[in-house]
Design a protein around this motif. Sequence first.
Motif, short mmCIF file in Angstrom:
data_model
loop_
_atom_site.label_atom_id
_atom_site.label_comp_id
_atom_site.label_asym_id
_atom_site.label_seq_id
_atom_site.Cartn_x
_atom_site.Cartn_y
_atom_site.Cartn_z
N GLU A 88 0.84 -1.14 0.03
CA GLU A 88 -0.16 0.02 -0.12
C GLU A 88 0.71 1.25 -0.11
OE1 GLU A 88 -3.37 -0.42 0.01
OE2 GLU A 88 -3.72 -2.40 0.57
N LEU A 89 2.33 1.25 0.34
CA LEU A 89 2.93 2.18 0.45
C LEU A 89 2.73 3.17 -0.67
CD1 LEU A 89 6.38 0.96 2.10
CD2 LEU A 89 4.53 2.71 2.85
N PRO A 90 2.83 2.94 -2.04
CA PRO A 90 2.86 3.80 -3.12
C PRO A 90 1.48 4.72 -3.28
CG PRO A 90 3.56 1.71 -4.15
CD PRO A 90 3.25 1.49 -2.67
N GLN A 91 0.66 4.41 -2.19
CA GLN A 91 -0.53 5.16 -2.19
C GLN A 91 -0.28 6.75 -1.59
OE1 GLN A 91 -4.11 3.00 -0.73
NE2 GLN A 91 -3.07 1.31 -1.67
N ILE A 92 0.86 6.76 -1.05
CA ILE A 92 1.54 8.00 -0.48
C ILE A 92 1.46 8.86 -1.77
CG2 ILE A 92 3.47 9.22 0.54
CD1 ILE A 92 3.83 6.64 2.19
N ILE A 93 1.69 8.33 -3.21
CA ILE A 93 1.81 9.13 -4.27
C ILE A 93 0.17 9.87 -4.12
CG2 ILE A 93 1.81 8.86 -6.80
CD1 ILE A 93 3.99 6.82 -6.31
N ASN A 94 -0.64 9.17 -4.08
CA ASN A 94 -2.20 9.50 -4.08
C ASN A 94 -2.28 10.72 -3.32
OD1 ASN A 94 -2.52 6.37 -4.90
ND2 ASN A 94 -3.54 7.79 -6.23
N VAL A 95 -1.63 10.50 -2.04
CA VAL A 95 -1.81 11.64 -1.06
C VAL A 95 -1.11 13.02 -1.52
CG1 VAL A 95 -1.34 12.38 1.39
CG2 VAL A 95 -2.14 9.96 0.93
N LEU A 96 -0.02 12.84 -2.10
CA LEU A 96 0.86 14.00 -2.68
C LEU A 96 -0.08 14.49 -3.78
CD1 LEU A 96 4.43 12.72 -2.68
CD2 LEU A 96 3.63 14.68 -1.57
N ASN A 97 -0.78 13.68 -4.71
CA ASN A 97 -1.30 14.44 -5.65
C ASN A 97 -2.68 14.71 -5.41
OD1 ASN A 97 -3.12 12.18 -6.11
ND2 ASN A 97 -1.86 11.18 -7.57
N GLY A 98 -3.16 14.80 -4.22
CA GLY A 98 -4.39 15.27 -3.63
C GLY A 98 -5.60 14.40 -3.78
N SER A 99 -5.46 13.09 -4.36
CA SER A 99 -6.69 12.31 -4.90
C SER A 99 -6.99 11.46 -3.14
CB SER A 99 -6.31 11.32 -5.74
OG SER A 99 -5.09 10.55 -5.82
N MET A 100 -5.98 11.30 -2.34
CA MET A 100 -6.41 10.60 -1.06
C MET A 100 -5.64 11.17 0.07
SD MET A 100 -5.66 6.59 -2.35
CE MET A 100 -6.13 5.86 -0.86
N ASN A 101 -6.48 10.99 1.09
CA ASN A 101 -5.74 11.38 2.33
C ASN A 101 -5.17 10.08 3.04
OD1 ASN A 101 -6.68 14.04 2.40
ND2 ASN A 101 -8.66 13.37 3.52
N PHE A 102 -4.47 10.24 4.31
CA PHE A 102 -4.02 8.98 4.83
C PHE A 102 -5.25 8.25 5.60
CE2 PHE A 102 -0.17 11.65 5.03
CZ PHE A 102 0.74 10.68 4.23
N VAL A 103 -6.23 9.17 6.27
CA VAL A 103 -7.41 8.24 6.79
C VAL A 103 -8.56 8.87 6.14
CG1 VAL A 103 -8.52 7.77 8.90
CG2 VAL A 103 -6.10 8.15 9.08
N LEU A 177 -8.50 13.15 16.57
CA LEU A 177 -8.34 12.25 17.65
C LEU A 177 -8.68 10.82 17.03
CD1 LEU A 177 -7.60 11.33 20.41
CD2 LEU A 177 -9.71 11.92 21.12
N VAL A 178 -9.87 10.66 16.26
CA VAL A 178 -10.09 9.45 15.72
C VAL A 178 -9.26 9.26 14.47
CG1 VAL A 178 -12.07 8.72 14.25
CG2 VAL A 178 -12.98 9.96 16.03
N ASP A 179 -8.61 9.93 13.69
CA ASP A 179 -7.90 9.54 12.89
C ASP A 179 -6.49 9.14 13.29
OD1 ASP A 179 -9.49 10.35 11.01
OD2 ASP A 179 -8.55 12.13 10.11
N THR A 180 -6.12 9.97 14.49
CA THR A 180 -4.97 9.37 15.13
C THR A 180 -4.92 7.88 15.68
OG1 THR A 180 -4.29 11.70 15.90
CG2 THR A 180 -3.10 9.97 17.00
N LYS A 181 -6.03 7.79 16.33
CA LYS A 181 -6.43 6.30 16.84
C LYS A 181 -6.23 5.25 15.78
CE LYS A 181 -9.03 7.69 21.03
NZ LYS A 181 -10.51 7.61 21.68
N ILE A 182 -6.89 5.61 14.57
CA ILE A 182 -7.00 4.85 13.22
C ILE A 182 -5.81 4.48 12.96
CG2 ILE A 182 -7.81 4.42 10.99
CD1 ILE A 182 -10.40 5.91 11.87
N ILE A 183 -4.89 5.38 12.75
CA ILE A 183 -3.50 5.25 12.35
C ILE A 183 -2.64 4.41 13.21
CG2 ILE A 183 -1.22 6.49 12.01
CD1 ILE A 183 -2.73 8.85 10.85
N LEU A 184 -2.75 4.48 14.55
CA LEU A 184 -2.25 3.92 15.60
C LEU A 184 -2.73 2.36 15.56
CD1 LEU A 184 -2.02 6.24 18.62
CD2 LEU A 184 0.07 5.55 17.19
#
Length: 193
Positions: A88-103, A177-184
């Motif tokens: 899933e790591l390449p989806q960081i590209i999607n975050v960079l291009n604005g099509s996705m968020n981390f959560v 807070l919810v997003d942080t918990k999901i990432i953890l």
Amino acid sequence: MIQKMIAFAILMVLMPVLLIVPIAIILTDGFPVFFKQRRIGFQGKAFDIYKFRTMTNVAGAEKGSFDAGCVTRVTKVGKVLRKTKLDELPQIINVLNGSMNFVGPRPEVEKWVGVYPSEWKKVHQMKPGITDPASIEFRNEEEILNSSSDPEATYKDDILPRKLGMYLNYIKHKSLLVDTKIILRTFYSVIVK
């Protein structure tokens, strides 16, 4: 803007991994390194999601053909990438291009968006994410589908409605807070389980 800055920082930190994984894929299974697939995202717009390729090539996969629970095409390196979620790591590209968020709710292929259009219309009011509660809950989705006598029906009638319910619940309660918990929780599920 903050998400893009974080994504860039993560790319820099993970650069060794992002170099080693493609080399492993090429040496064991050849090209291509990446798997690209059309998904439906924010405001119902289609975009390309990126992953490291974990399966042997098959025609139509990039358009969203459904090979539910099939593990026969998963490569040796692909098994490791899937277990560790490194694919899933390449989806960081999607975050960079604005099509996705981390959560955020995971984006789906058009075929499955068409099954529950009214629910997806609500989900598509926010950007999709790399992880969310449904990703954690259904971490073993492939195993569930692989053990089903009718994987497509299991996905359509059981898994997808539950995911949509979780997406809508996330949207209703979204916060830092919810997003942080999901990432953890995501890191915990990858490392511990």
